[in-house]
Design a protein around this motif. Structure first.
Motif, PDB file in Angstrom:
ATOM      1  N   LEU A  25       0.822  -1.211   0.000  1.00 54.77           N
ATOM      2  CA  LEU A  25       0.000   0.000   0.000  1.00 54.77           C
ATOM      3  C   LEU A  25       0.857   1.262   0.000  1.00 54.77           C
ATOM      4  CD1 LEU A  25      -2.791  -1.054   2.537  1.00 54.77           C
ATOM      5  CD2 LEU A  25      -2.959  -0.909   0.055  1.00 54.77           C
ATOM      6  N   LEU A  26       1.917   1.258   0.809  1.00 57.68           N
ATOM      7  CA  LEU A  26       2.807   2.425   0.833  1.00 57.68           C
ATOM      8  C   LEU A  26       3.494   2.630  -0.513  1.00 57.68           C
ATOM      9  CD1 LEU A  26       4.494   2.185   4.364  1.00 57.68           C
ATOM     10  CD2 LEU A  26       2.858   3.897   3.567  1.00 57.68           C
ATOM     11  N   GLY A  27       3.948   1.535  -1.119  1.00 61.61           N
ATOM     12  CA  GLY A  27       4.613   1.641  -2.416  1.00 61.61           C
ATOM     13  C   GLY A  27       3.691   2.196  -3.488  1.00 61.61           C
ATOM     14  N   ILE A  28       2.456   1.676  -3.543  1.00 61.65           N
ATOM     15  CA  ILE A  28       1.507   2.160  -4.541  1.00 61.65           C
ATOM     16  C   ILE A  28       1.130   3.614  -4.260  1.00 61.65           C
ATOM     17  CG2 ILE A  28      -0.820   1.859  -5.460  1.00 61.65           C
ATOM     18  CD1 ILE A  28      -0.521  -1.123  -4.992  1.00 61.65           C
ATOM     19  N   GLY A  29       0.922   3.954  -2.974  1.00 58.35           N
ATOM     20  CA  GLY A  29       0.568   5.324  -2.627  1.00 58.35           C
ATOM     21  C   GLY A  29       1.662   6.317  -2.979  1.00 58.35           C
ATOM     22  N   LEU A  30       2.917   5.979  -2.657  1.00 57.69           N
ATOM     23  CA  LEU A  30       4.027   6.877  -2.989  1.00 57.69           C
ATOM     24  C   LEU A  30       4.214   7.003  -4.494  1.00 57.69           C
ATOM     25  CD1 LEU A  30       6.638   5.750  -0.288  1.00 57.69           C
ATOM     26  CD2 LEU A  30       5.328   7.884  -0.338  1.00 57.69           C
ATOM     27  N   LEU A  31       4.032   5.897  -5.211  1.00 54.92           N
ATOM     28  CA  LEU A  31       4.154   5.938  -6.668  1.00 54.92           C
ATOM     29  C   LEU A  31       3.112   6.862  -7.277  1.00 54.92           C
ATOM     30  CD1 LEU A  31       5.609   4.725  -9.173  1.00 54.92           C
ATOM     31  CD2 LEU A  31       3.826   2.965  -9.204  1.00 54.92           C
ATOM     32  N   LEU A  32       1.868   6.762  -6.796  1.00 57.27           N
ATOM     33  CA  LEU A  32       0.810   7.615  -7.327  1.00 57.27           C
ATOM     34  C   LEU A  32       1.035   9.074  -6.943  1.00 57.27           C
ATOM     35  CD1 LEU A  32      -2.359   5.420  -6.647  1.00 57.27           C
ATOM     36  CD2 LEU A  32      -1.218   5.816  -8.829  1.00 57.27           C
ATOM     37  N   TYR A  33       1.526   9.303  -5.733  1.00 60.85           N
ATOM     38  CA  TYR A  33       1.677  10.684  -5.267  1.00 60.85           C
ATOM     39  C   TYR A  33       2.815  11.406  -5.985  1.00 60.85           C
ATOM     40  CZ  TYR A  33       2.099  14.650  -2.109  1.00 60.85           C
ATOM     41  OH  TYR A  33       2.152  15.918  -1.592  1.00 60.85           O
ATOM     42  N   PHE A  34       3.952  10.735  -6.157  1.00 55.04           N
ATOM     43  CA  PHE A  34       5.124  11.402  -6.723  1.00 55.04           C
ATOM     44  C   PHE A  34       5.230  11.239  -8.240  1.00 55.04           C
ATOM     45  CE2 PHE A  34       6.474  10.758  -2.280  1.00 55.04           C
ATOM     46  CZ  PHE A  34       6.851  12.055  -1.972  1.00 55.04           C
ATOM     47  N   ALA A  35       4.668  10.179  -8.788  1.00 56.23           N
ATOM     48  CA  ALA A  35       4.792   9.949 -10.235  1.00 56.23           C
ATOM     49  C   ALA A  35       3.441   9.867 -10.926  1.00 56.23           C
ATOM     50  CB  ALA A  35       5.586   8.658 -10.497  1.00 56.23           C
ATOM     51  N   GLY A  36       2.381  10.339 -10.240  1.00 52.20           N
ATOM     52  CA  GLY A  36       1.055  10.264 -10.837  1.00 52.20           C
ATOM     53  C   GLY A  36       0.940  11.058 -12.122  1.00 52.20           C
ATOM     54  N   GLY A  37       1.577  12.241 -12.175  1.00 49.64           N
ATOM     55  CA  GLY A  37       1.523  13.041 -13.387  1.00 49.64           C
ATOM     56  C   GLY A  37       2.205  12.377 -14.567  1.00 49.64           C
ATOM     57  N   LEU A  38       3.356  11.772 -14.305  1.00 50.26           N
ATOM     58  CA  LEU A  38       4.085  11.097 -15.386  1.00 50.26           C
ATOM     59  C   LEU A  38       3.351   9.846 -15.869  1.00 50.26           C
ATOM     60  CD1 LEU A  38       7.731  11.339 -13.965  1.00 50.26           C
ATOM     61  CD2 LEU A  38       6.699  12.754 -15.752  1.00 50.26           C
ATOM     62  N   LEU A  39       2.711   9.155 -14.937  1.00 46.12           N
ATOM     63  CA  LEU A  39       2.042   7.896 -15.278  1.00 46.12           C
ATOM     64  C   LEU A  39       0.563   8.092 -15.583  1.00 46.12           C
ATOM     65  CD1 LEU A  39       3.608   5.596 -12.517  1.00 46.12           C
ATOM     66  CD2 LEU A  39       4.335   5.847 -14.899  1.00 46.12           C
ATOM     67  N   ALA A  40       0.128   9.335 -15.758  1.00 48.17           N
ATOM     68  CA  ALA A  40      -1.295   9.611 -15.954  1.00 48.17           C
ATOM     69  C   ALA A  40      -1.906   8.826 -17.116  1.00 48.17           C
ATOM     70  CB  ALA A  40      -1.512  11.116 -16.141  1.00 48.17           C
ATOM     71  N   PRO A  41      -1.287   8.788 -18.312  1.00 48.84           N
ATOM     72  CA  PRO A  41      -1.890   7.986 -19.398  1.00 48.84           C
ATOM     73  C   PRO A  41      -2.019   6.512 -19.029  1.00 48.84           C
ATOM     74  CG  PRO A  41      -0.182   9.437 -20.259  1.00 48.84           C
ATOM     75  CD  PRO A  41      -0.070   9.498 -18.774  1.00 48.84           C
ATOM     76  N   LEU A  42      -1.011   5.982 -18.342  1.00 45.41           N
ATOM     77  CA  LEU A  42      -1.058   4.582 -17.924  1.00 45.41           C
ATOM     78  C   LEU A  42      -2.181   4.347 -16.916  1.00 45.41           C
ATOM     79  CD1 LEU A  42       0.445   1.844 -18.205  1.00 45.41           C
ATOM     80  CD2 LEU A  42       1.777   2.498 -16.192  1.00 45.41           C
ATOM     81  N   LEU A  43      -2.353   5.264 -15.968  1.00 46.60           N
ATOM     82  CA  LEU A  43      -3.392   5.116 -14.958  1.00 46.60           C
ATOM     83  C   LEU A  43      -4.782   5.238 -15.568  1.00 46.60           C
ATOM     84  CD1 LEU A  43      -1.801   7.247 -12.093  1.00 46.60           C
ATOM     85  CD2 LEU A  43      -1.820   4.762 -12.315  1.00 46.60           C
ATOM     86  N   VAL A  44      -4.947   6.195 -16.491  1.00 50.27           N
ATOM     87  CA  VAL A  44      -6.235   6.335 -17.176  1.00 50.27           C
ATOM     88  C   VAL A  44      -6.563   5.073 -17.955  1.00 50.27           C
ATOM     89  CG1 VAL A  44      -7.470   7.615 -18.960  1.00 50.27           C
ATOM     90  CG2 VAL A  44      -6.090   8.840 -17.287  1.00 50.27           C
ATOM     91  N   ALA A  45      -5.558   4.518 -18.640  1.00 52.15           N
ATOM     92  CA  ALA A  45      -5.771   3.288 -19.398  1.00 52.15           C
ATOM     93  C   ALA A  45      -6.122   2.124 -18.480  1.00 52.15           C
ATOM     94  CB  ALA A  45      -4.525   2.965 -20.223  1.00 52.15           C
ATOM     95  N   LEU A  46      -5.480   2.038 -17.311  1.00 51.64           N
ATOM     96  CA  LEU A  46      -5.802   0.980 -16.348  1.00 51.64           C
ATOM     97  C   LEU A  46      -7.245   1.087 -15.868  1.00 51.64           C
ATOM     98  CD1 LEU A  46      -2.586   0.722 -14.139  1.00 51.64           C
ATOM     99  CD2 LEU A  46      -3.612  -1.108 -15.501  1.00 51.64           C
ATOM    100  N   VAL A  47      -7.693   2.302 -15.572  1.00 48.68           N
ATOM    101  CA  VAL A  47      -9.072   2.501 -15.117  1.00 48.68           C
ATOM    102  C   VAL A  47     -10.061   2.101 -16.207  1.00 48.68           C
ATOM    103  CG1 VAL A  47     -10.756   4.230 -14.403  1.00 48.68           C
ATOM    104  CG2 VAL A  47      -8.445   4.291 -13.475  1.00 48.68           C
ATOM    105  N   LEU A  48      -9.817   2.535 -17.430  1.00 45.07           N
ATOM    106  CA  LEU A  48     -10.717   2.189 -18.533  1.00 45.07           C
ATOM    107  C   LEU A  48     -10.710   0.690 -18.804  1.00 45.07           C
ATOM    108  CD1 LEU A  48     -10.028   5.133 -21.019  1.00 45.07           C
ATOM    109  CD2 LEU A  48     -11.977   4.825 -19.488  1.00 45.07           C
TER     110      LEU A  48
END
Length: 361
Positions: A25-48
Motif C-alpha cells: 500500500l505504501l509503495g503504490i501510494g508513494l508511486l501515485l503521489y510522486f509519479a502520478g503526473g508522469l504515469l497519468a496515461p497509464l493510470l487512465v488506461a488501467l481505469v478504462l
C-alpha cells in the motif's frame, strides 16, 4: 510508555502478511503521489481497462477470441465517446459561453431584485448586506481576475498536444491491457513478495466493490443528468442542457456537489422568472430529483458497494480530492472502502500476539 508502544507494535506488526500488505500500500501510494503526473496515461488506461473488462469477459463466454472481443468493445467505447464529443460537447460549450456572457447582466438583475426585496422586507435583508455582496462580486469579476482566468484557459489550450497524445496512447494501452490481461498479471507478480495472502484477500474484497461503485456511479450520472435535462427543458429553463449535465456530474461529490449546483440553477431561474410560480416549480422539481437520487437511486445502485458513514465519505472526498484532484474525488469512496477493508482484514491483537508464541515453540 516505551514498553506500551513496543507491545502495540508487536501486536499489530508481528504478522509478515500485514507487513507485506503495508509495504504494498505504501509503495503504490508513494508511486501515485510522486509519479502520478508522469504515469497519468497509464493510470487512465488501467481505469478504462478495468471498466471494460466485464463486457470483454462476457463476450469471451460465447467462444469469441479475447483479442477480437477486446477490439470490438474498444471500438464501441471509442464510438460512444466520439458521439458524445461531437454531439453533446458543442452544445454544452455554446451554452457555457452564453452563460458566461450573460452572467454580469444576470447578477445585476439579481441585485436589483434584492434591492427591491430589501425595500419591501427590510427586517430580512438590509442595504448594507447587499452592498457587501456587490463589493465581493466586483472583486470576483474584476479585470485582473478575468485576466487570470484567460491565462488559465490559454494554459489548457496549450495542453492540446498532450490531449492528442492521450487520444492515441490511451486506447492503445487499453487494448493491450484487455488482450494480454493474464500475461501482464502473471508478469507483475514477481515484483511483489510471496507472502501476499492478506493483500490478495483485501484485493478480492475490493475488486467487485470498486466495479459496482464505478458502474453505479456512471449509471447515476446518466440518469440524474438525463432526468434533470428533461425537467429543465419541459420548464423551458435557459441553459437546460448545461445545467442538466452539471446536475448529473454533481453526484461525483457526495452531499457537496448538489449544494454547489443549486446556486447556478437558482440564479438562472430567478433571473428568468423572478419570484414567481415557475421559479418555485423549478426549485421544487430540482429538490425532488435530489431527494429521489439520495433515497431511491443511490440505495439501489450502491447497496452492496458502499457501507460508509456520511462523515467518512465527506472526509474521504476532502482528503483524496486534495491529493489527486478530480480522480481523487471520483475514487474517494472506493479508496475509503479500501482503507476500511484493510482495517477489517488487519490481524487482531490476540492473533498477532499468539503468532510469535507458536513460532517460538
Amino acid at each position: 510508555m516505551l514498553s506500551y508502544l513496543g507491545d502495540w507494535y508487536k501486536a499489530r506488526f508481528s504478522d509478515p502478511q500485514a507487513i507485506t500488505l503495508l509495504f504494498i500500500l505504501l509503495g503504490i501510494g508513494l508511486l501515485l503521489y510522486f509519479a502520478g503526473g508522469l504515469l497519468a496515461p497509464l493510470l487512465v488506461a488501467l481505469v478504462l481497462a478495468f471498466l471494460l473488462e466485464w463486457p470483454v469477459a462476457q463476450i469471451s463466454r460465447f467462444g469469441i477470441n479475447r483479442s477480437v472481443g477486446a477490439s470490438l468493445i474498444l471500438v464501441l467505447f471509442i464510438g460512444l465517446m466520439v458521439l458524445i464529443a461531437f454531439g453533446l460537447v458543442p452544445s454544452l460549450w455554446r451554452q457555457g459561453i452564453a452563460l458566461a456572457t450573460d452572467l454580469p447582466v444576470m447578477i445585476d438583475t439579481g441585485m436589483q431584485s434584492l434591492v427591491s426585496l430589501s425595500e419591501k422586507y427590510p427586517q430580512y435583508i438590509s442595504i448594507e448586506q447587499i452592498d457587501a455582496m456587490v463589493i465581493e462580486l466586483k472583486k470576483l469579476l474584476d479585470t485582473q481576475h478575468l485576466l487570470d482566468i484567460g491565462k488559465q484557459l490559454l494554459g489548457y489550450s496549450a495542453s492540446l498536444l498532450v490531449l492528442m497524445v492521450y487520444v492515441i496512447l490511451v486506447p492503445l494501452l487499453v487494448f493491450f491491457f484487455l488482450k494480454d490481461k493474464e500475461q501482464l498479471i502473471k508478469s507483475s507478480k514477481r515484483f511483489f513478495p510471496n507472502n501476499r495472502d492478506l493483500a490478495r484477500k483485501v484485493w478480492f474484497e475490493m475488486d467487485q466493490q470498486i466495479f459496482n461503485y464505478i458502474r453505479g456511479k456512471v449509471i447515476e450520472i446518466v440518469i440524474v443528468g438525463a432526468v434533470s435535462y428533461i425537467f429543465f427543458a419541459v420548464m423551458d429553463l435557459r441553459y437546460s442542457a448545461l445545467l442538466g449535465v452539471l446536475t448529473g456530474l454533481s453526484v461525483l461529490i457526495p452531499y457537496v456537489g448538489a449544494t454547489l449546483v443549486t446556486l447556478p440553477i437558482a440564479l438562472v431561474a430567478f433571473v428568468q422568472w423572478g419570484v414567481s410560480p415557475e421559479f418555485g416549480y423549478v426549485m421544487i422539481g430540482y429538490g425532488i430529483i435530489q431527494a429521489l437520487d439520495g433515497n431511491v437511486l443511490v440505495p439501489i445502485l450502491f447497496s452492496d458497494a458502499v457501507d460508509l458513514h456520511p462523515v467518512l465519505i465527506i472526509a474521504a472526498v476532502l482528503v483524496f480530492g486534495g491529493l489527486w484532484g478530480v480522480w481523487g474525488v471520483f475514487f474517494a469512496i472506493p479508496l475509503a472502502s479500501l482503507v476500511k477493508a484493510v482495517i477489517n482484514a488487519w490481524p487482531d491483537s490476540q492473533h498477532a500476539e499468539s503468532e510469535p508464541i507458536v513460532k517460538a515453540d
